[in-house]
Design an enzyme around this catalytic site. Structure first.
Site, PDB file in Angstrom:
ATOM      1  CB  SER A 110      -0.878  -0.012   1.257  1.00 34.92           C
ATOM      2  OG  SER A 110      -1.450   1.257   1.496  1.00 34.92           O
ATOM      3  CE1 TYR A 128      -4.066  -2.128   5.091  1.00 34.35           C
ATOM      4  CE2 TYR A 128      -3.591   0.154   4.546  1.00 34.35           C
ATOM      5  CZ  TYR A 128      -3.819  -1.147   4.152  1.00 34.35           C
ATOM      6  OH  TYR A 128      -3.805  -1.466   2.825  1.00 34.35           O
ATOM      7  CE  LYS A 169      -1.622  -4.114   3.244  1.00 33.78           C
ATOM      8  NZ  LYS A 169      -1.920  -5.444   2.660  1.00 33.78           N
TER       9      LYS A 169
END
Length: 338
Positions: free
Chosen positions: A127, A151, A155
């Site tokens: 991402s 989040y 990643k």
């Protein structure tokens, strides 16, 4: 063409990628626990392509079940595309342990099982959040990485894990695909984004407002240092994104080691521009209210996708109006999702 395992393949990006892979002649096995996806998405993929795929309903963290998928594959699995994971920025701030456990443990188990079975090609669904709050835009792949929410940190941590595995096992090939903001749906309107509950992403929230399921859009802040004060993002059509994965599968056949690509259009659009595009697509006004900034958000983030163009022969083809037309078409045809 080869046998690809797709984790989280029943989800939004996963289902569109399965469709593109099937159309290119690949054999597909999907592992998905269906916590944020429906079987129906893959039934429709089969209908659209006229081809069959295999769905195994398991959590990727279930090592025994995942081992059986590799051991019992009708033909050897040659590569894995890893979509499975949780993806809502706001929820990750509220439930960090859930995000760290789900996203990181699933990847550790997957890579261990891949190595046990001699599978050495992995495409990871990363991402643009790994760039944190970038000092400038557009963002190139060599920008420093950081994270502003759990989040994004999952990643970034997984990217580091995969780089470390490659350092220890140079024959382990990884494509880290850093997505910008996927929107849109298949032009047929038969598959699209079907979030559980109230959507976390802008496009499905707007379409649910337009169709009357939600009263109005909450715009998270209008005091950012951007042309109209609202957040600017690089929105990419999900079909373009899916085709980028097909190109990455082909790239890994060259055994390139670790490769990193931004998948975006190279242009940023504000929240208000997105609203206006949806109004053009639907012929209806989008009621919205300005609220406070959302925790973990950055002002502007858009890609320099030149490297993917050069090394993968890939570039985004669809513009914002096409993305919004396809999103609206999906919502109209499927007012309650799948």
């Amino acid at each position: 063409m080869g046998h690809i395992l797709v984790t989280g393949g029943a989800g939004y990006i996963g289902s569109h990628t399965c469709l593109e892979l099937l159309e290119q002649g690949y054999e597909i096995t999907v592992v998905d626990n269906l916590s944020n996806a429906k079987r129906e998405s893959l039934r429709r993929v089969e209908r659209l392509t006229g081809r069959h795929l295999k769905l195994v309903v398991h959590d990727v963290r279930d090592r025994q079940a995942l081992d059986a998928v590799f051991a019992r594959a009708s033909t050897p699995i040659e590569a894995v595309i890893h979509f499975a994971g949780l993806k809502a920025v706001g929820e990750s701030v509220e439930k960090p342990l859930l995000y760290y456990h789900t996203n990181i443990v699933s990847t550790l188990v997957l890579v261990e099982v891949m190595l046990d079975h001699g599978v050495n090609r992995l495409i990871f669904s990363s991402s643009c959040t790994v760039y944190g709050d970038p000092a400038s835009v557009p963002v190139t792949e060599d920008f420093p990485c950081s994270c502003t929410n759990p989040y994004g940190c999952t990643k970034l941590t997984i990217e580091q894990i995969l780089k470390d595995v490659n350092r220890a096992r140079p024959d382990f090939n990884v494509a880290l695909l850093r997505y910008f903001n996927p929107v849109g749906a298949h032009p047929s309107g038969d598959i699209g984004e079907d979030p559980n509950g109230i959507p976390n992403n802008l496009a499905p929230y707007i379409t649910q407002v337009l169709i009357g399921k939600l009263a109005e859009l909450q715009v998270h802040g209008n005091d950012y240092p951007t042309p109209d004060g609202t957040g600017v993002r690089d929105y990419i059509h999900v079909v373009d994104l899916a085709r980028g994965h097909v190109k990455a599968v082909e790239k890994l056949k060259e055994n390139p080691g670790i490769v990193i690509y931004n998948l975006g259009t190279g242009r940023g659009y504000s929240v208000l521009e997105m609203i206006r595009s949806f109004e053009r697509a639907s012929g209806k006004p989008v009621p919205f209210a300005i609220g406070p900034r959302r925790s973990g958000d950055v002002a502007a983030n858009f890609a320099d996708p030149a490297k993917a163009g050069l090394e993968l022969g890939w570039q985004a083809e669809f513009d914002l109006d096409q993305m919004c037309r396809d999103s609206w078409n999906w919502q109209l045809k499927n007012p309650d999702g799948y």
